[in-house]
Design a protein around this motif. Structure first.
Motif, mmCIF file in Angstrom:
data_model
loop_
_atom_site.group_PDB
_atom_site.id
_atom_site.type_symbol
_atom_site.label_atom_id
_atom_site.label_comp_id
_atom_site.label_asym_id
_atom_site.label_seq_id
_atom_site.Cartn_x
_atom_site.Cartn_y
_atom_site.Cartn_z
ATOM 1 N N PRO A 179 -9.213 40.556 41.726
ATOM 2 C CA PRO A 179 -9.062 41.347 39.955
ATOM 3 C C PRO A 179 -8.499 42.264 39.832
ATOM 4 O O PRO A 179 -7.969 42.730 38.684
ATOM 5 C CB PRO A 179 -10.580 40.921 40.598
ATOM 6 N N GLY A 180 -8.176 43.762 40.434
ATOM 7 C CA GLY A 180 -7.962 44.717 40.189
ATOM 8 C C GLY A 180 -6.693 44.808 39.874
ATOM 9 O O GLY A 180 -5.779 44.666 38.963
ATOM 10 N N LEU A 181 -5.477 43.276 40.940
ATOM 11 C CA LEU A 181 -4.101 43.551 40.810
ATOM 12 C C LEU A 181 -4.018 43.084 38.600
ATOM 13 O O LEU A 181 -3.424 42.970 38.256
ATOM 14 C CB LEU A 181 -3.850 43.444 41.569
ATOM 15 N N GLY A 182 -5.294 42.417 39.073
ATOM 16 C CA GLY A 182 -5.361 40.904 37.558
ATOM 17 C C GLY A 182 -5.186 41.901 36.579
ATOM 18 O O GLY A 182 -4.793 41.304 35.712
ATOM 19 N N PHE A 183 -6.559 42.330 36.556
ATOM 20 C CA PHE A 183 -6.531 43.381 35.265
ATOM 21 C C PHE A 183 -4.952 44.342 35.359
ATOM 22 O O PHE A 183 -4.746 44.332 33.964
ATOM 23 C CB PHE A 183 -7.354 44.114 35.836
ATOM 24 N N LEU A 184 -4.725 44.989 36.112
ATOM 25 C CA LEU A 184 -3.091 45.726 35.840
ATOM 26 C C LEU A 184 -2.659 44.696 35.199
ATOM 27 O O LEU A 184 -1.576 45.286 34.408
ATOM 28 C CB LEU A 184 -2.328 46.016 37.225
ATOM 29 N N LEU A 185 -1.838 43.303 36.005
ATOM 30 C CA LEU A 185 -1.199 42.715 35.223
ATOM 31 C C LEU A 185 -1.753 42.260 33.657
ATOM 32 O O LEU A 185 -0.700 42.010 33.287
ATOM 33 C CB LEU A 185 -0.846 41.577 36.287
ATOM 34 N N GLY A 186 -2.413 42.138 33.805
ATOM 35 C CA GLY A 186 -3.127 41.322 32.706
ATOM 36 C C GLY A 186 -2.719 42.905 31.394
ATOM 37 O O GLY A 186 -1.988 42.324 30.150
ATOM 38 N N SER A 187 -2.871 44.286 31.772
ATOM 39 C CA SER A 187 -2.200 45.424 30.879
ATOM 40 C C SER A 187 -1.070 45.741 30.669
ATOM 41 O O SER A 187 -0.875 46.004 29.171
ATOM 42 C CB SER A 187 -3.211 46.333 31.022
ATOM 43 N N ALA A 188 -0.657 45.241 31.449
ATOM 44 C CA ALA A 188 1.212 45.086 31.492
ATOM 45 C C ALA A 188 1.762 44.094 30.838
ATOM 46 O O ALA A 188 2.300 44.320 30.087
ATOM 47 C CB ALA A 188 1.281 44.872 33.017
ATOM 48 N N ALA A 189 1.220 42.878 30.824
ATOM 49 C CA ALA A 189 1.654 41.905 29.666
ATOM 50 C C ALA A 189 1.453 42.287 28.477
ATOM 51 O O ALA A 189 2.494 41.588 27.520
ATOM 52 C CB ALA A 189 1.043 40.700 30.012
ATOM 53 N N GLN A 190 0.213 42.312 28.359
ATOM 54 C CA GLN A 190 0.092 43.531 26.920
ATOM 55 C C GLN A 190 0.562 44.463 26.606
ATOM 56 O O GLN A 190 0.697 44.571 25.093
ATOM 57 C CB GLN A 190 -1.695 43.937 26.819
ATOM 58 N N PHE A 191 0.828 45.441 26.904
ATOM 59 C CA PHE A 191 1.661 46.699 26.391
ATOM 60 C C PHE A 191 3.185 46.399 26.559
ATOM 61 O O PHE A 191 3.889 47.586 26.323
ATOM 62 C CB PHE A 191 0.557 48.211 26.724
ATOM 63 N N GLY A 192 3.078 45.858 27.664
ATOM 64 C CA GLY A 192 5.217 46.198 27.983
ATOM 65 C C GLY A 192 5.266 47.342 29.105
ATOM 66 O O GLY A 192 3.637 48.113 30.056
ATOM 67 N N ASP A 193 6.298 47.278 30.085
ATOM 68 C CA ASP A 193 6.419 48.494 31.309
ATOM 69 C C ASP A 193 7.233 49.522 30.164
ATOM 70 O O ASP A 193 8.639 49.113 29.942
ATOM 71 C CB ASP A 193 7.213 47.200 31.897
ATOM 72 N N GLY A 194 6.384 50.594 30.046
ATOM 73 C CA GLY A 194 7.363 51.557 29.419
ATOM 74 C C GLY A 194 7.973 51.088 27.920
ATOM 75 O O GLY A 194 9.059 51.877 27.080
ATOM 76 N N GLY A 195 6.890 50.511 27.736
ATOM 77 C CA GLY A 195 7.709 50.432 25.878
ATOM 78 C C GLY A 195 8.233 49.498 26.080
ATOM 79 O O GLY A 195 8.877 49.378 24.508
ATOM 80 N N THR A 196 8.586 48.640 26.534
ATOM 81 C CA THR A 196 9.952 47.668 26.964
ATOM 82 C C THR A 196 9.228 46.151 25.843
ATOM 83 O O THR A 196 10.346 45.250 25.663
ATOM 84 C CB THR A 196 10.517 47.349 27.864
#
Length: 369
Positions: A179-196
């Protein structure tokens, strides 16, 4: 889906002997009556269903539980040339590419796969894995805390970084917890990687890294795994209350509120916890026929069974996940207390594969140091 099932604590899972069936009533040959299932620690099935499988097929299934999902997948990869078993259950979309790239599974198209929703079939071209269940990793909140403090619970990733939620959130380590990894991936899906892609108010154009800087500044607490987060740190769970947990926000699952109701000594009229529906990331869990399996015939029969309506309807209240087979009934407790998220964050397995290890490394450096 490892770490989200309450039965792991409620009934104490271990190494167990099971019976299972395939798609028909043909008895296996005398030298192939044992099928070995390798799984994570949250595997569970009703005894009555197993007895029915045994009556119809004669297969005996030995279950080897190898820790959490990440541990189990890594061990299976290391032993793929001489596997511990015939079938692997519990690899999810966050780890799927690692398993496939390492040749963990051999192709098999399960009987009944046509009844599985196409959105869950992430390996349609080769059928090396079969979708079995899905669930949503979401922030849960303690309703009593927010009522007492007259505070509106957060509903989005961005909300969690706001000052009114300072020192309230506990999450799991993305390097050690599913779940920790899933939450990280969820934030990456929401905000992108470095503003991309998809920058928002919390990301401020800096992607998930900037978002996590804000969470860290806002007092997010990180622990090793789900059990510690939910049963010790979270004030909303029955065990957390007993342990003196003081965090009213926790990264858990959309199915956690129904479990709080079902396992309560006296069933409440409403769940004591709620779900921040804008913080969800969808996990899909798969099973596969292991490469070099000693009993591939029995393994195929077992995979057929996993997508049968009988197992799919037995599964939710045992493993607190949702069925992937169309028409399989979902328990009333799920629809009332913990419906699946309508718009969860998702990410293509290829994108996860390309970024997962570096993102976890960056997250560890950013949040834990």
């Amino acid at each position: 889906m490892q770490n989200k099932t309450f039965v792991a604590v409620a009934v104490g899972l271990g190494l167990i002997s099971l019976s299972a069936c395939g798609s028909g009533d043909t008895k296996p040959s005398a030298d192939s009556k044992t099928v070995t299932l390798v799984s994570h620690d949250s595997w569970r099935i009703s005894k009555s269903v197993l007895k029915d499988f045994e009556r119809r097929t004669g297969y005996k299934v030995r279950n080897l539980q190898d820790g959490d999902a990440g541990q189990a997948v890594n061990k299976a990869i290391l032993t793929k040339d001489n596997p511990q078993g015939d079938v692997f259950f519990g690899v999810d979309n966050t780890l799927l590419s690692r398993a496939l790239d390492n040749g963990l599974f051999q192709p098999y198209t399960a009987k009944g796969l046509d009844k599985v929703g196409s959105q869950y079939q992430l390996d349609q071209a080769k059928h090396r894995v079969t979708p079995i269940d899905y669930g949503d990793i979401c922030v849960n909140y303690d309703k009593a805390y927010f009522s007492k403090h007259k505070l509106t619970p957060p509903q989005s990733f961005a909300d969690l970084a706001k000052p009114q939620y300072k020192n309230l959130l506990v999450t799991e380590n993305a390097a050690t917890s599913s779940p920790g990894l899933g939450f990280l991936l969820g934030s990456a899906a929401q905000f992108g990687d470095g503003g991309t892609s998809r920058p928002s108010e919390a990301g401020s154009g800096g992607g998930w890294q900037d978002y996590w800087k804000k969470l860290k500044a806002n007092g997010v607490k990180v622990v090793d795994g789900w059990e510690q987060a939910y049963y010790q740190e979270f004030s909303g769970s029955s065990e957390g209350k007993k342990a003196g947990g003081d965090r009213p926000l926790v990264v858990s699952y959309a199915s956690s509120p129904p479990a709080e109701v079902i396992y309560a000594k006296k069933r409440p009229s409403t769940a004591p916890t709620g779900v921040a529906t804008g913080t969800c990331f969808r996990q899909i869990e798969f099973a596969g026929l292991l490469s070099n399996a000693k009993n591939p015939k029995g393994a195929k029969a077992f995979i057929d069974f996993l997508v049968s309506k009988e197992f799919q309807e037995d599964m939710p209240l045992n493993m607190y996940v949702y069925p992937v087979v169309q028409g399989a009934k979902v328990p009333a407790e799920f629809t009332e207390y913990g419906p699946a998220a309508e718009h969860p964050e998702t990410m293509a397995p290829g994108k996860i594969a390309a970024n997962r290890d570096q993102w976890v490394k960056s997250w560890t450096s950013l949040v834990l140091k």
